[in-house]
Design an enzyme around this catalytic site. Structure first.
Site, PDB file in Angstrom:
ATOM      1  N   LYS A   1       0.820  -1.213   0.000  1.00 28.71           N
ATOM      2  CA  LYS A   1       0.000   0.000   0.000  1.00 28.71           C
ATOM      3  C   LYS A   1       0.859   1.271   0.000  1.00 28.71           C
ATOM      4  CE  LYS A   1      -3.907  -2.359   0.346  1.00 28.71           C
ATOM      5  NZ  LYS A   1      -3.517  -3.766   0.571  1.00 28.71           N
TER       6      LYS A   1
HETATM    7  C1  LIG Z   1      -4.177  -4.950   0.159  1.00 29.07           C
HETATM    8  C2  LIG Z   1      -3.311  -6.134   0.102  1.00 29.07           C
HETATM    9  C3  LIG Z   1      -3.519  -7.136  -0.857  1.00 29.07           C
HETATM   10  C4  LIG Z   1      -4.648  -7.105  -1.842  1.00 29.07           C
HETATM   11  O1  LIG Z   1      -4.539  -6.047  -2.763  1.00 29.07           O
HETATM   12  P1  LIG Z   1      -5.813  -5.564  -3.573  1.00 29.07           P
HETATM   13  O2  LIG Z   1      -5.354  -4.387  -4.336  1.00 29.07           O
HETATM   14  O3  LIG Z   1      -6.843  -5.201  -2.528  1.00 29.07           O
HETATM   15  O4  LIG Z   1      -6.268  -6.676  -4.404  1.00 29.07           O
HETATM   16  C5  LIG Z   1      -2.637  -8.201  -0.889  1.00 29.07           C
HETATM   17  N1  LIG Z   1      -1.627  -8.304  -0.004  1.00 29.07           N
HETATM   18  C6  LIG Z   1      -1.412  -7.360   0.939  1.00 29.07           C
HETATM   19  C7  LIG Z   1      -0.294  -7.551   1.897  1.00 29.07           C
HETATM   20  C8  LIG Z   1      -2.234  -6.245   1.022  1.00 29.07           C
HETATM   21  O5  LIG Z   1      -2.011  -5.315   1.955  1.00 29.07           O
END
Ligand SMILES: *Cc1c(COP(=O)(O)O)cnc(C)c1O
Length: 493
Positions: A109
């Site tokens: 993120k």
């Molecule tokens: C948010 C997240 C995901 C999933 O990503 P999306 O964009 O919601 O599909 C996968 N792994 C981690 C560690 C995340 O924080």
């Protein structure tokens, strides 16, 4: 370039409005009216991450002041990232891992949320927005912390994060509850991530509520991947990893590669789809789910059915039954059929499911991984290659094994690695045979660092002694009330 709503193409916005509003007033998500192309990919070969980010983002934010965009990118992708490559590509066995977790909060993120505050500030300038921005964010663990960290103490912006009380890892929870900054607010809700996400979406589409806030000079925005300002920066690292392989002679020019993406809200994998549409030579996009396998079913059957119980897994950031960004994907796949999207989303809300027929999803494959499979993937890769994966990345690894077994496809493949193993120490430790019984989170992490021969990031060690700064909790029905309380607004509607 305009941004149009997936539920009504007549509703459009500039890049700036789209980022500030986060979501269209009809409930749809903003998408670019056409996906731009990059024709000569080889010309990007010698760019560093920041230069490449500029090339990609400039294509989407065409009338964003060029110097400001460069500046925003330079400030976002700086020493906050512990690796100079920003998104290093690590080889282990036949596979490459695109590590997206070297930012401030140790999950992917950070890749978008480190730049979003700058984009938002420029959007405020560009649109002349005068109200104070209040960012509402639902989180399954990682978005919340990344948004808090990156928006903390940003002037003219407040940030409120809602997380499911029992739906995040201990470290994730501590990361959020110890967040500093006068403009940060964290609320646990008695519900799951879908409750938090639909609560936020509901607030953002409640016109009376919006009016109440606007009268007090507040404007709502979102840091979730419903915001196009999250999505665009995520396209960059797909190009980056491809170019990296090309530069190292691991692939030939124009050779196609696969990406395996651990998926929850479909944001990260949608960014890969955008990269493909822009011209990046991608063979298959492999959508990896945990036991909450709505997307696997959808890809295999064309029916999206959320009528099942949400399962709490060791990959909590993917414990999601309503994948917001699928809406954007279907919009593009259907050639921009806003009526179809509107009907499907209404049906999802009313009946808990929808069906789409005749959409070509050939480029996508979907698999899911059980807890046992996650454990054995973590174990196997550690034993064979001395490489430690977090449970989300392991979901992707395990999905890839199924794909490979089924298709015998030998295409060069990149596993998108979304979090540091230290965020999910217990599961990772147990998977490689460390006994965690009666041990606290921090001694588990220490042991894991030793075993994996990895440095534990300071920001994780420091969590141990940091003071809890947030105690708000509410029921999922009371999220609006909580927002009013935080903003000190009386509700006499
Ligand atoms: C948010 C997240 C995901 C999933 O990503 P999306 O964009 O919601 O599909 C996968 N792994 C981690 C560690 C995340 O924080």
């Amino acid at each position: 370039m305009k941004y149009i709503s997936t539920r009504n193409k007549e509703n459009f916005a500039s890049w700036g409005q789209a980022i500030i509003n986060g979501i269209s007033k009809d409930g749809g998500l903003f998408v670019p009216e056409s996906i731009p192309k990059i024709s000569n990919i080889k010309s990007l070969l010698n760019m560093d991450y920041r230069e490449l980010a500029y090339e990609v983002m400039n294509k989407f934010f065409v009338d964003f002041d060029k110097d400001s965009l460069r500046n925003s990118i330079d400030k976002a992708y700086d020493e906050k990232f512990s690796k100079k490559e920003i998104a290093p590509l690590v080889e282990a066995g036949d596979l490459h891992y695109l590590e997206l977790f070297h930012g401030a909060t140790f999950a992917f993120k950070d890749m978008a949320l480190s730049v979003l505050p700058y984009l938002l500030k420029e959007a405020i300038k560009y649109t002349g927005e005068e109200k104070e921005i209040v960012i509402l964010t639902a989180t399954s663990g990682d978005t919340g912390k990344a948004a808090l960290e990156n928006f903390a103490d940003v002037e003219g912006i407040k940030i409120i994060v809602f997380f499911p009380e029992d739906g995040v890892s201990n470290i994730q929870k501590r990361q959020m509850l110890t967040q500093e900054g006068d403009n940060t607010f964290v609320v646990s809700i008695n519900g799951d991530f879908d409750d938090a996400q639909s609560g936020v979406k509901k607030i953002m589409n409640d016109n009376r509520f919006i009016e109440l806030l606007e009268n007090r000079d507040y404007k709502l925005s979102s840091a979730n991947s419903i915001n196009i300002g999250r999505l665009v920066p995520q396209i960059v690292y797909y190009f980056y990893s491809y170019l990296n392989l090309l530069k190292e002679g691991k692939i030939k020019e124009d050779e196609k590669i696969n990406f395996v993406v651990p998926t929850g809200n479909f944001g990260n994998i949608l960014a890969a789809f955008y990269a493909k549409e822009m011209g990046l030579p991608i063979n298959k996009l492999i959508c990896a789910s945990n036991e909450n396998n709505v997307l696997t079913d959808f890809i295999n059957t064309g029916t999206y059915d959320k009528r099942r119980k949400l399962i709490l897994t060791s990959s909590p950031s993917m414990d999601i039954l309503v994948s917001s960004n699928l809406e954007r994907f279907l919009f593009h796949l259907s050639g921009g059929d806003d009526k179809l999207i509107k009907n499907a989303m209404e049906s999802l809300e009313k009946e808990g499911k929808y069906e789409v027929e005749g959409l070509d999803q050939e480029d996508f494959k979907g698999y899911f991984s059980t807890e046992e499979e996650i454990t054995s993937s973590i174990n196997e890769v550690f034993m064979e290659h001395n490489y430690l994966m977090d449970p989300h990345t392991a979901v992707a690894h395990s999905a890839y094994k199924k794909y490979k077994l089924e298709t015998k496809d030998n295409t060069k493949t990149v596993i998108v690695s979304t979090a540091s193993p230290f965020k999910f120490g217990t599961k990772v430790s147990n998977s490689i045979g460390i006994d965690t019984k009666d041990k606290d989170d921090f001694s588990i992490i220490e042991k894991l660092g030793e075993m994996g021969n990895l440095d534990i990031p300071n920001a994780i060690l420091e969590l141990k002694d940091k003071k809890i700064a947030h105690k708000n909790n509410c029921n999922k029905e009371d999220m609006e009330k909580m927002v009013l309380r935080i903003l000190e607004i009386g509700d006499n509607r």
